[in-house]
Write a protein that holds these residues in place. Structure first.
Motif, PDB file in Angstrom:
ATOM      1  N   ARG A  32      -9.840  -0.685  -4.358  1.00 14.21           N
ATOM      2  CA  ARG A  32      -8.433  -0.692  -3.906  1.00 14.21           C
ATOM      3  C   ARG A  32      -7.936   0.706  -3.585  1.00 14.21           C
ATOM      4  O   ARG A  32      -7.116   0.879  -2.672  1.00 14.21           O
ATOM      5  CB  ARG A  32      -7.529  -1.302  -4.980  1.00 14.21           C
ATOM      6  N   LYS A  34      -0.719  -3.240  -7.803  1.00  8.48           N
ATOM      7  CA  LYS A  34      -0.376  -4.197  -8.855  1.00  8.48           C
ATOM      8  C   LYS A  34       0.643  -3.571  -9.795  1.00  8.48           C
ATOM      9  O   LYS A  34       0.713  -2.339  -9.906  1.00  8.48           O
ATOM     10  CB  LYS A  34      -1.634  -4.583  -9.629  1.00  8.48           C
ATOM     11  N   ASN A  41      -4.246   0.609  -2.065  1.00  9.89           N
ATOM     12  CA  ASN A  41      -4.052  -0.698  -1.439  1.00  9.89           C
ATOM     13  C   ASN A  41      -3.936  -1.789  -2.491  1.00  9.89           C
ATOM     14  O   ASN A  41      -4.395  -1.625  -3.629  1.00  9.89           O
ATOM     15  CB  ASN A  41      -5.227  -1.006  -0.506  1.00  9.89           C
ATOM     16  N   ASP A  42      -3.336  -2.899  -2.099  1.00  8.02           N
ATOM     17  CA  ASP A  42      -3.205  -4.050  -2.994  1.00  8.02           C
ATOM     18  C   ASP A  42      -2.679  -3.617  -4.364  1.00  8.02           C
ATOM     19  O   ASP A  42      -3.268  -3.918  -5.408  1.00  8.02           O
ATOM     20  CB  ASP A  42      -4.557  -4.756  -3.142  1.00  8.02           C
ATOM     21  N   SER A  72       0.835  -1.204   0.000  1.00  5.30           N
ATOM     22  CA  SER A  72       0.000   0.000   0.000  1.00  5.30           C
ATOM     23  C   SER A  72       0.867   1.250   0.000  1.00  5.30           C
ATOM     24  O   SER A  72       2.018   1.221   0.466  1.00  5.30           O
ATOM     25  CB  SER A  72      -0.904   0.020   1.241  1.00  5.30           C
ATOM     26  N   ASP A 122      -0.321  -0.702 -11.893  1.00  2.98           N
ATOM     27  CA  ASP A 122      -0.514   0.612 -11.276  1.00  2.98           C
ATOM     28  C   ASP A 122       0.726   1.497 -11.406  1.00  2.98           C
ATOM     29  O   ASP A 122       0.695   2.669 -11.002  1.00  2.98           O
ATOM     30  CB  ASP A 122      -0.863   0.452  -9.789  1.00  2.98           C
ATOM     31  N   VAL A 136      -9.418   0.672 -10.490  1.00 10.81           N
ATOM     32  CA  VAL A 136      -8.869   0.756  -9.130  1.00 10.81           C
ATOM     33  C   VAL A 136      -9.955   0.701  -8.064  1.00 10.81           C
ATOM     34  O   VAL A 136      -9.659   0.810  -6.866  1.00 10.81           O
ATOM     35  CB  VAL A 136      -8.024   2.035  -8.944  1.00 10.81           C
TER      36      VAL A 136
END
Length: 129
Positions: free
Chosen positions: A69, A89, A86-87, A17, A92, A66
């Protein structure tokens, strides 16, 4: 014109995060009067909408990519908006920019870049797999 400065980017691993911040300089406009948002631009791609929030902070819009997240918020006392990510990838990975709406543009949650008046310099977010 409002001056914007982003911070909080960095290199993280997938699943981690980050929280981005965007501080605005005092201007002739009252901070709580204007909507703001986040866009991002990955290498070789066009800038794309991420999230935006109205002046009151009670309405937000988030890109489907997104949703669930990323969360946008604002703290008027600090003239700051945030993007909680958050989370994360690898997809991103991008330079994240915050922007401020043009005066008298009504918040509609369209994620339309033409609604924006000015942008910060951006902060790099890199997500490794």
């Amino acid at each position: 014109q409002v001056h914007l400065v982003e911070s909080g980017g960095g290199l993280v691993q997938a699943g981690d995060s980050l929280r981005l911040s965007c501080v605005t300089s005092p201007s002739g406009r009252t901070f709580s009067d204007y909507s703001m948002g986040w866009f991002r631009q990955a290498p070789g791609k066009e800038r794309e909408f991420v999230a935006e929030i109205n002046g009151n902070g009670d309405r937000t819009a988030v890109a489907d990519s997104v949703k669930g997240r990323f969360f946008i918020s604002r703290r008027d006392a600090k003239r700051t908006i945030y993007l909680q990510m958050n989370d994360l990838k690898p997809d991103d990975t991008a330079v994240y920019y915050c922007g401020v709406f043009r005066a008298r543009v009504v918040f509609q949650g369209r994620g339309n870049e033409e609604d924006y008046e000015s942008w910060g310099q951006g902060t790099q977010v890199t997500v490794s797999s």
